[in-house]
Design a protein around this motif. Sequence first.
Motif, mmCIF file in Angstrom:
data_model
loop_
_atom_site.group_PDB
_atom_site.id
_atom_site.type_symbol
_atom_site.label_atom_id
_atom_site.label_comp_id
_atom_site.label_asym_id
_atom_site.label_seq_id
_atom_site.Cartn_x
_atom_site.Cartn_y
_atom_site.Cartn_z
ATOM 1 N N VAL A 151 -26.867 0.896 -1.022
ATOM 2 C CA VAL A 151 -25.444 0.586 -0.946
ATOM 3 C C VAL A 151 -25.232 -0.209 0.333
ATOM 4 O O VAL A 151 -25.569 0.255 1.422
ATOM 5 C CB VAL A 151 -24.584 1.876 -0.939
ATOM 6 C CG1 VAL A 151 -23.106 1.525 -0.860
ATOM 7 C CG2 VAL A 151 -24.879 2.724 -2.164
ATOM 8 N N THR A 152 -24.714 -1.404 0.187
ATOM 9 C CA THR A 152 -24.568 -2.279 1.347
ATOM 10 C C THR A 152 -23.342 -1.912 2.181
ATOM 11 O O THR A 152 -22.435 -1.220 1.711
ATOM 12 C CB THR A 152 -24.428 -3.750 0.907
ATOM 13 O OG1 THR A 152 -23.182 -3.902 0.211
ATOM 14 C CG2 THR A 152 -25.586 -4.188 0.011
ATOM 15 N N SER A 153 -23.323 -2.417 3.383
ATOM 16 C CA SER A 153 -22.184 -2.207 4.267
ATOM 17 C C SER A 153 -20.915 -2.796 3.657
ATOM 18 O O SER A 153 -19.833 -2.212 3.763
ATOM 19 C CB SER A 153 -22.471 -2.842 5.629
ATOM 20 O OG SER A 153 -21.416 -2.613 6.516
ATOM 21 N N GLU A 154 -21.052 -3.931 3.005
ATOM 22 C CA GLU A 154 -19.900 -4.565 2.358
ATOM 23 C C GLU A 154 -19.362 -3.696 1.222
ATOM 24 O O GLU A 154 -18.149 -3.588 1.034
ATOM 25 C CB GLU A 154 -20.271 -5.965 1.836
ATOM 26 C CG GLU A 154 -20.586 -6.969 2.910
ATOM 27 C CD GLU A 154 -21.991 -6.826 3.513
ATOM 28 O OE1 GLU A 154 -22.883 -6.216 2.872
ATOM 29 O OE2 GLU A 154 -22.195 -7.303 4.644
ATOM 30 N N GLN A 155 -20.257 -3.098 0.454
ATOM 31 C CA GLN A 155 -19.827 -2.216 -0.628
ATOM 32 C C GLN A 155 -19.128 -0.974 -0.078
ATOM 33 O O GLN A 155 -18.113 -0.546 -0.617
ATOM 34 C CB GLN A 155 -21.024 -1.807 -1.492
ATOM 35 C CG GLN A 155 -21.574 -2.939 -2.327
ATOM 36 C CD GLN A 155 -22.877 -2.568 -2.997
ATOM 37 O OE1 GLN A 155 -23.744 -1.925 -2.401
ATOM 38 N NE2 GLN A 155 -23.023 -2.979 -4.250
ATOM 39 N N LYS A 156 -19.658 -0.435 1.008
ATOM 40 C CA LYS A 156 -19.024 0.725 1.637
ATOM 41 C C LYS A 156 -17.641 0.351 2.164
ATOM 42 O O LYS A 156 -16.685 1.113 2.009
ATOM 43 C CB LYS A 156 -19.892 1.262 2.767
ATOM 44 C CG LYS A 156 -21.170 1.905 2.279
ATOM 45 C CD LYS A 156 -22.040 2.312 3.450
ATOM 46 C CE LYS A 156 -23.403 2.742 2.985
ATOM 47 N NZ LYS A 156 -24.288 3.065 4.113
ATOM 48 N N ARG A 157 -17.539 -0.802 2.767
ATOM 49 C CA ARG A 157 -16.239 -1.278 3.263
ATOM 50 C C ARG A 157 -15.249 -1.383 2.110
ATOM 51 O O ARG A 157 -14.085 -0.979 2.222
ATOM 52 C CB ARG A 157 -16.404 -2.619 3.962
ATOM 53 C CG ARG A 157 -15.147 -3.110 4.658
ATOM 54 C CD ARG A 157 -15.361 -4.415 5.431
ATOM 55 N NE ARG A 157 -16.382 -4.270 6.470
ATOM 56 C CZ ARG A 157 -17.615 -4.799 6.404
ATOM 57 N NH1 ARG A 157 -17.980 -5.523 5.366
ATOM 58 N NH2 ARG A 157 -18.468 -4.623 7.382
ATOM 59 N N ALA A 158 -15.708 -1.915 0.967
ATOM 60 C CA ALA A 158 -14.835 -2.056 -0.209
ATOM 61 C C ALA A 158 -14.409 -0.688 -0.745
ATOM 62 O O ALA A 158 -13.252 -0.513 -1.153
ATOM 63 C CB ALA A 158 -15.548 -2.863 -1.296
ATOM 64 N N LEU A 159 -15.326 0.285 -0.738
ATOM 65 C CA LEU A 159 -14.968 1.644 -1.169
ATOM 66 C C LEU A 159 -13.913 2.247 -0.248
ATOM 67 O O LEU A 159 -12.942 2.853 -0.714
ATOM 68 C CB LEU A 159 -16.203 2.542 -1.184
ATOM 69 C CG LEU A 159 -17.191 2.335 -2.322
ATOM 70 C CD1 LEU A 159 -18.461 3.139 -2.073
ATOM 71 C CD2 LEU A 159 -16.566 2.719 -3.650
ATOM 72 N N ILE A 160 -14.094 2.090 1.046
ATOM 73 C CA ILE A 160 -13.137 2.624 2.022
ATOM 74 C C ILE A 160 -11.769 1.972 1.843
ATOM 75 O O ILE A 160 -10.744 2.644 1.792
ATOM 76 C CB ILE A 160 -13.664 2.432 3.456
ATOM 77 C CG1 ILE A 160 -14.887 3.327 3.693
ATOM 78 C CG2 ILE A 160 -12.570 2.715 4.486
ATOM 79 C CD1 ILE A 160 -15.682 2.988 4.948
ATOM 80 N N GLN A 161 -11.749 0.659 1.720
ATOM 81 C CA GLN A 161 -10.482 -0.046 1.556
ATOM 82 C C GLN A 161 -9.813 0.309 0.236
ATOM 83 O O GLN A 161 -8.605 0.550 0.178
ATOM 84 C CB GLN A 161 -10.709 -1.556 1.662
ATOM 85 C CG GLN A 161 -11.079 -1.994 3.067
ATOM 86 C CD GLN A 161 -11.449 -3.471 3.151
ATOM 87 O OE1 GLN A 161 -11.573 -4.163 2.142
ATOM 88 N NE2 GLN A 161 -11.639 -3.946 4.368
ATOM 89 N N GLY A 162 -10.595 0.374 -0.842
ATOM 90 C CA GLY A 162 -10.036 0.672 -2.155
ATOM 91 C C GLY A 162 -9.506 2.099 -2.252
ATOM 92 O O GLY A 162 -8.422 2.333 -2.798
ATOM 93 N N ALA A 163 -10.264 3.056 -1.719
ATOM 94 C CA ALA A 163 -9.819 4.449 -1.757
ATOM 95 C C ALA A 163 -8.561 4.636 -0.919
ATOM 96 O O ALA A 163 -7.630 5.337 -1.326
ATOM 97 C CB ALA A 163 -10.941 5.371 -1.266
ATOM 98 N N THR A 164 -8.532 4.003 0.229
ATOM 99 C CA THR A 164 -7.350 4.088 1.096
ATOM 100 C C THR A 164 -6.140 3.475 0.408
ATOM 101 O O THR A 164 -5.052 4.070 0.390
ATOM 102 C CB THR A 164 -7.608 3.397 2.446
ATOM 103 O OG1 THR A 164 -8.720 4.035 3.085
ATOM 104 C CG2 THR A 164 -6.393 3.466 3.349
ATOM 105 N N ALA A 165 -6.314 2.304 -0.194
ATOM 106 C CA ALA A 165 -5.208 1.631 -0.890
ATOM 107 C C ALA A 165 -4.672 2.496 -2.027
ATOM 108 O O ALA A 165 -3.455 2.561 -2.247
ATOM 109 C CB ALA A 165 -5.669 0.274 -1.417
ATOM 110 N N LEU A 166 -5.552 3.182 -2.747
ATOM 111 C CA LEU A 166 -5.122 4.040 -3.851
ATOM 112 C C LEU A 166 -4.262 5.196 -3.352
ATOM 113 O O LEU A 166 -3.212 5.499 -3.932
ATOM 114 C CB LEU A 166 -6.349 4.570 -4.600
ATOM 115 C CG LEU A 166 -6.064 5.434 -5.826
ATOM 116 C CD1 LEU A 166 -5.322 4.639 -6.894
ATOM 117 C CD2 LEU A 166 -7.369 5.979 -6.378
ATOM 118 N N VAL A 167 -4.674 5.831 -2.254
ATOM 119 C CA VAL A 167 -3.904 6.947 -1.702
ATOM 120 C C VAL A 167 -2.562 6.461 -1.151
ATOM 121 O O VAL A 167 -1.543 7.135 -1.296
ATOM 122 C CB VAL A 167 -4.730 7.679 -0.615
ATOM 123 C CG1 VAL A 167 -3.888 8.663 0.156
ATOM 124 C CG2 VAL A 167 -5.917 8.377 -1.249
#
Length: 67
Positions: A13-29
């Motif tokens: 799992v790349t750093s970019e993918q992790k960044r996208a997960l963090i941003q996406g999960a935060t945006a959803l909440v």
Amino acid sequence: MPYINIKVTDENVTSEQKRALIQGATALVVEVLNKEPKTTFVLIDEVNTDNWGIGYEQVSEIRQCIE
């Protein structure tokens, strides 16, 4: 203060993918619960495939059969 825990297998799992997960999960909440992004915590756990099971098998064994 939302706390989001994402678990993924440790398979490149790349750093970019992790960044996208963090941003996406935060945006959803933020969207669904109207929470503040600066007080939303996201933790990503990378789990070795020997420590992750589906049914009766380890994911590492399942992946060996697929390859």
